[in-house]
Design an enzyme around this catalytic site. Structure first.
Site, mmCIF file in Angstrom:
data_model
loop_
_atom_site.group_PDB
_atom_site.id
_atom_site.type_symbol
_atom_site.label_atom_id
_atom_site.label_comp_id
_atom_site.label_asym_id
_atom_site.label_seq_id
_atom_site.Cartn_x
_atom_site.Cartn_y
_atom_site.Cartn_z
ATOM 1 N N SER A 135 -5.079 42.184 75.473
ATOM 2 C CA SER A 135 -3.608 42.198 75.413
ATOM 3 C C SER A 135 -3.143 40.759 75.262
ATOM 4 O O SER A 135 -3.907 39.828 75.552
ATOM 5 C CB SER A 135 -3.074 42.778 76.731
ATOM 6 O OG SER A 135 -1.682 42.559 76.853
ATOM 7 N N TYR A 148 -2.829 43.691 85.945
ATOM 8 C CA TYR A 148 -3.018 43.843 84.498
ATOM 9 C C TYR A 148 -3.398 42.499 83.863
ATOM 10 O O TYR A 148 -4.333 42.407 83.071
ATOM 11 C CB TYR A 148 -1.719 44.394 83.893
ATOM 12 C CG TYR A 148 -1.811 44.836 82.454
ATOM 13 C CD1 TYR A 148 -2.234 46.122 82.131
ATOM 14 C CD2 TYR A 148 -1.463 43.977 81.421
ATOM 15 C CE1 TYR A 148 -2.295 46.536 80.812
ATOM 16 C CE2 TYR A 148 -1.527 44.383 80.103
ATOM 17 C CZ TYR A 148 -1.940 45.668 79.791
ATOM 18 O OH TYR A 148 -2.002 46.068 78.477
HETATM 19 P P1 NAD Z 1 -1.776 55.059 76.488
HETATM 20 O O1 NAD Z 1 -1.258 55.291 77.866
HETATM 21 O O2 NAD Z 1 -1.079 55.628 75.309
HETATM 22 O O3 NAD Z 1 -3.309 55.495 76.400
HETATM 23 C C1 NAD Z 1 -4.217 55.217 77.422
HETATM 24 C C2 NAD Z 1 -5.463 56.064 77.211
HETATM 25 O O4 NAD Z 1 -6.397 55.757 78.266
HETATM 26 C C3 NAD Z 1 -5.192 57.567 77.284
HETATM 27 O O5 NAD Z 1 -6.036 58.218 76.342
HETATM 28 C C4 NAD Z 1 -5.620 57.924 78.708
HETATM 29 O O6 NAD Z 1 -5.980 59.273 78.879
HETATM 30 C C5 NAD Z 1 -6.801 56.990 78.860
HETATM 31 N N1 NAD Z 1 -7.180 56.745 80.256
HETATM 32 C C6 NAD Z 1 -6.408 56.287 81.272
HETATM 33 N N2 NAD Z 1 -7.142 56.236 82.402
HETATM 34 C C7 NAD Z 1 -8.383 56.663 82.085
HETATM 35 C C8 NAD Z 1 -9.573 56.858 82.838
HETATM 36 N N3 NAD Z 1 -9.632 56.587 84.150
HETATM 37 N N4 NAD Z 1 -10.676 57.331 82.196
HETATM 38 C C9 NAD Z 1 -10.610 57.627 80.872
HETATM 39 N N5 NAD Z 1 -9.518 57.463 80.113
HETATM 40 C C10 NAD Z 1 -8.415 56.990 80.726
HETATM 41 O O7 NAD Z 1 -1.877 53.461 76.391
HETATM 42 P P2 NAD Z 1 -1.960 52.458 75.142
HETATM 43 O O8 NAD Z 1 -0.706 51.694 75.106
HETATM 44 O O9 NAD Z 1 -2.474 53.126 73.919
HETATM 45 O O10 NAD Z 1 -3.066 51.461 75.709
HETATM 46 C C11 NAD Z 1 -4.390 51.406 75.233
HETATM 47 C C12 NAD Z 1 -4.972 50.038 75.561
HETATM 48 O O11 NAD Z 1 -4.218 49.030 74.884
HETATM 49 C C13 NAD Z 1 -4.910 49.671 77.041
HETATM 50 O O12 NAD Z 1 -6.070 48.972 77.413
HETATM 51 C C14 NAD Z 1 -3.703 48.769 77.121
HETATM 52 O O13 NAD Z 1 -3.780 47.887 78.204
HETATM 53 C C15 NAD Z 1 -3.810 48.052 75.788
HETATM 54 N N6 NAD Z 1 -2.580 47.425 75.340
HETATM 55 C C16 NAD Z 1 -1.453 48.180 75.081
HETATM 56 C C17 NAD Z 1 -0.311 47.549 74.632
HETATM 57 C C18 NAD Z 1 0.944 48.295 74.308
HETATM 58 O O14 NAD Z 1 1.953 47.632 74.034
HETATM 59 N N7 NAD Z 1 0.943 49.595 74.289
HETATM 60 C C19 NAD Z 1 -0.298 46.159 74.478
HETATM 61 C C20 NAD Z 1 -1.444 45.444 74.751
HETATM 62 C C21 NAD Z 1 -2.580 46.080 75.191
#
Ligand code: NAD
Length: 253
Positions: A135, A148
């Protein structure tokens, strides 16, 4: 381009992970999904991706079992995308210790366990791609995100070590550092902002972007998926240990 490749993407039932899974599959890779969701959603996703596991990656033994299952179902794991992640926001004084533990386990330790489980077979074939979804918060901090930010900085550090340990092999390890991507994880933060400030959701989105992301545009899961595909290409074989921002100039400031 990825016809012969087998990929495991953690946390791929939603958001960025699903975007990456679809982008890899569109290039011909066999992909195993992982993550949680309502039974209806999982059934629908299984039609698209027959290989699915609901393993809880906060548990080290389930991470190892997930890699074993992916190896059995796909015939191997050539591409590992450590994507699953959660968020919790609060000032450090009131940050629940239980949320700290969960975020460290899911956002950081799962990457360690999955890489440890998948690396031996990648070494045997002398080919592999490990992509950790960090991130902007792996590079800079924001208030109220102590767990985080600590976890994502950890992911960037872990990525560098794995890249060094595999530097003379056909295995690369990199981190992607997205800024704001409009997924359920960020929608929750938009909803909270709208409720706290009693403003419309659209305004909350604009405010969220304006505060950090100079482009004032969300990145899409498809764009992150396209970068993951590029990192799997031969052209990217000497990109190693990088933490690649996709953040509308957030970290340029
Ligand atoms: P999201 O909430 O849409 O998806 C998260 C996924 O992780 C889901 O499929 C959920 O079921 C799964 N998950 C959660 N806990 C779990 C567990 N214990 N075991 C197995 N699966 C699990 O989130 P997102 O925004 O797509 O985030 C995905 C990644 O990207 C994360 O690591 C997040 O930190 C990172 N990220 C997101 C953003 C953003 O702006 N959305 C920015 C930077 C980084």
């Amino acid at each position: 381009m990825l016809n012969a490749r087998r990929a495991l993407v953690t946390g791929s039932t939603s958001g960025i992970g699903l975007g990456i899974a679809r982008a890899l599959a569109a290039q011909g890779a066999k992909v195993m999904l992982n993550g949680f969701g309502e039974p209806k959603l999982i059934e629908a996703l299984k039609k698209e991706f027959p290989a699915y596991s609901g393993a809880d990656i906060s548990k080290p033994e389930q991470v190892h079992a997930l890699v074993r299952e992916a190896t059995e179902k796909l015939g191997g794991v050539d591409i590992l995308v450590n994507n699953a992640g959660i968020q919790h926001t609060a000032p450090i004084e009131t940050f629940p210790a239980e949320r700290w533990d969960a975020i460290l386990a899911i956002n950081l330790s799962s990457n360690f366990h999955a890489i440890q489980a998948a690396l031996p077979q990648m070494r045997e074939r002398n080919w592999g791609r490990i992509i950790n979804i960090a991130s902007t918060h792996g590079l800079v901090a924001s208030p109220h995100k102590v767990a985080y930010v600590a976890a994502k900085h950890g992911v960037v550090g872990l990525t560098k070590v794995v890249a060094l340990e595999t530097a003379t092999t056909g295995i690369t390890c990199n981190a992607i550092c997205p800024g704001w991507v409009l997924t359920p994880l960020v929608q929750k933060q938009v909803d909270a902002r709208a409720a706290q400030q009693n403003i419309p959701l659209e305004q909350a989105k604009i405010d969220l972007l304006s505060e950090k992301q100079p482009s004032r545009q969300f990145t899409t899961p498809e764009q992150i998926g396209a970068l993951a595909v590029f990192l799997c290409s031969d052209a990217a074989e000497n990109i190693r240990g990088a933490a690649l921002p996709v953040d509308g100039a957030w970290t340029a400031q």
